[in-house]
Design an enzyme around this catalytic site. Sequence first.
Site, mmCIF file in Angstrom:
data_model
loop_
_atom_site.group_PDB
_atom_site.id
_atom_site.type_symbol
_atom_site.label_atom_id
_atom_site.label_comp_id
_atom_site.label_asym_id
_atom_site.label_seq_id
_atom_site.Cartn_x
_atom_site.Cartn_y
_atom_site.Cartn_z
ATOM 1 N N LYS A 26 9.010 -38.728 -13.327
ATOM 2 C CA LYS A 26 9.392 -37.514 -13.586
ATOM 3 C C LYS A 26 8.881 -36.481 -12.785
ATOM 4 C CE LYS A 26 9.147 -38.255 -18.365
ATOM 5 N NZ LYS A 26 8.874 -37.473 -19.767
ATOM 6 N N LYS A 230 14.593 -35.746 -28.487
ATOM 7 C CA LYS A 230 14.295 -36.269 -27.037
ATOM 8 C C LYS A 230 13.339 -35.324 -26.503
ATOM 9 C CE LYS A 230 17.694 -38.608 -28.290
ATOM 10 N NZ LYS A 230 17.371 -40.070 -29.048
ATOM 11 N N ASP A 231 12.680 -35.947 -25.255
ATOM 12 C CA ASP A 231 11.780 -35.524 -24.601
ATOM 13 C C ASP A 231 12.227 -34.182 -23.845
ATOM 14 O OD1 ASP A 231 9.307 -35.181 -23.191
ATOM 15 O OD2 ASP A 231 9.777 -36.545 -21.622
ATOM 16 N N LYS A 232 11.238 -33.273 -23.579
ATOM 17 C CA LYS A 232 11.862 -31.865 -22.944
ATOM 18 C C LYS A 232 12.255 -32.332 -21.530
ATOM 19 C CE LYS A 232 10.437 -27.531 -21.411
ATOM 20 N NZ LYS A 232 9.446 -26.197 -21.905
ATOM 21 N N SER A 234 13.274 -34.078 -19.148
ATOM 22 C CA SER A 234 14.389 -35.101 -19.046
ATOM 23 C C SER A 234 15.797 -34.576 -18.895
ATOM 24 C CB SER A 234 14.487 -36.097 -20.242
ATOM 25 O OG SER A 234 14.640 -35.541 -21.352
#
Length: 697
Positions: A26, A230-232, A234
Amino acid sequence: MKTVDESDAGILCFISNLPGFRGILKQRYCDFIVNEVDTDRKVVHLTSLDVPPEEAAVEHNETKASDQLNRSYASEIESFRSLAGDSDAQCLETLINQVTSGKNEDSIPPIVLSANSDKSHRTAIHNFFKDNFKFLVTDTVDGPDASSKCIRVRLNSGGNNNSMGRNSKKRKERGDNPFDSRGSENWPEQLGKFLRFHLYKENKDTQEALGLISKMLGILPRSFGFAGTKDKRSVSTQRVTVFKQRASKLAALNKRLIGIRLGDFCYVKEGLLLGQLLGNRFTITLRGVVVDSEDVIKASANSLGRNGFINYFGLQRFGSGSVPTHLVGATLLRGEWKSAVKMILDPREGDILLFKAREYYKETDDIDGTLRKLPRHLVAERAILQCLKKCPGNYLQALKAIPRTLRMMYVHSYQSFLWNHAASARVQKHGTEHVVVGDLVFCKGDDTEKELGCVNPEFEYESSNDADDSSHLDEVPETDHPDGRHNLVKTVTAEDINSGKYTIDDVVLPLPGSRVIYPMNDVAEVYHHLAEKDGINLTESLHNVKEFSITSMTGNYRRVFQKPMDFEWELLTYIDGNKPLAETDLDKIAKDKLANIVKEEEAVCGNKKKDPSDCMKQSESLSKDIKLSTENNEAACAKEVKQPHVESVCGADSQGKQMALKLGLTLPSSCYATMAIRELLKTSTSVSDFTSFSSLL
């Protein structure tokens, strides 16, 4: 207190003994792409931003009806005069004038034409209205005597004209009806009442994106339904439903939204609920790979695909602050309400402004002053303070003032804490290859359970910016599955082992609750020993507050080892660290659109009347516009994380080439992709260990 690390959370073991390597996870949010997998096992992609054909047909009919109101009907009225006479023509003219003036629908009465005993003549009048006045409808009513009938003409309230129905009911007449009864009063029958669409977002969590969209539409955020958050950090695509909203209205938002796109619209009969998904498809790019030999990467990647990883709850489960959520959970399970409030409110490491606000309250007890200093996204803290202002000293009531999905996170985190330690004990005591006597396994024949993995329905909560500890959840939500999972497991016997019926993939461990059983071996001792150290009894409650009691929870089971599905990987080389190494859904749409534009322009440029240079300039301009639309967040993305100086595989070359590893894998919705990466790199995901070359959290 300090930020929780892996050993604190019970994350201690790996499956393989292979050496790891270094890589940046990331570094850019576009290095972490998540696509939802729906219940039909289809990967959800954004493929089109167009309005669906069925709506286009409805809008065409509505436009035709609407256009009729914007012109003169003098000629039609004169034709009707010759058909029905002066009196009826005058009544019709009055009715049309009322309609075209925009008068409220409810205040426009119908008209009744002159009595008529000639059936064929009445039929001709009915047909005249059908052909000339789409916004009016006719029917037949009894006349003044038995031998005659009258034709009644009224405004069409069936929904062919939006301008007719929008004021048909005043807001005050709706009463306390829920949001889903507030859609268009005249919703077209051929359209499902829910609009389903694919939400594509970059560097935004699900609640943040839907909050923005709801504000732009002027509706409540709870109007939306979705299967999981959902993950931020991303790029993600997921399904969303909204009640009685037109696709054209949402599609129009794309021009104003930044980092969000809406598309693949269709109308359905039912809205989405949490848990209606099988999992997520991940495309993960690890940059700046450093390793002695590419053979190490190959061996590690093949091992991950073949053996999987230990299915730990990731560190996001335990919060990012210096007060871990599982410790707050333990305090709640002991019934120490004042201490729990203190842990949530007291100063902690992190943002200096938040520290000052917390410190101010600790020193002054000034609730109003603290509320002015606390940002609104700290929902838990603000809810507690507002309740204490009304009910001083009532700490239990203050804790209950926290939104339920948020306050239950603390107790759920403690369950995860116990599970992680038990999983590590299972690996340390009995290895990762064979089932042993006393293990718990999923009963054979339950293929659905085996495919989905296992989650706890009580673990359901939403990823949002409601609190600093809940805004860093991983890319997986906890999903809602039926109760009774405890009936799906059994204790392994020596006979089972001799038969070879069960493998290591079948082994599960319980999430503590009143309806689970524990392994019939030494792993069970881990649960009770840790709980006892924390002053908690897993079989008896210390207080009568059910929602903060582990014995009032059903509990469930979670697979100990998880293999990625449809696993694939490839090594890439790159020079520019700011260039994306994986295509997003929006990239693919832009590329297809550009290809079509170029193809069309090539055909146009074949015409001698068209200057080829003009075609080239137009193509370049359109290409630039599309590129900007897909990369409008890239500058911000690049600033978020500075890439550390690393050497590429086997040393840096003269051109500064670096190595990246791109992974593709599908995981059930209860699994953490970061735990799969941990197994691959053999690197702790703790902030203290990982920050030097990763931006994981």
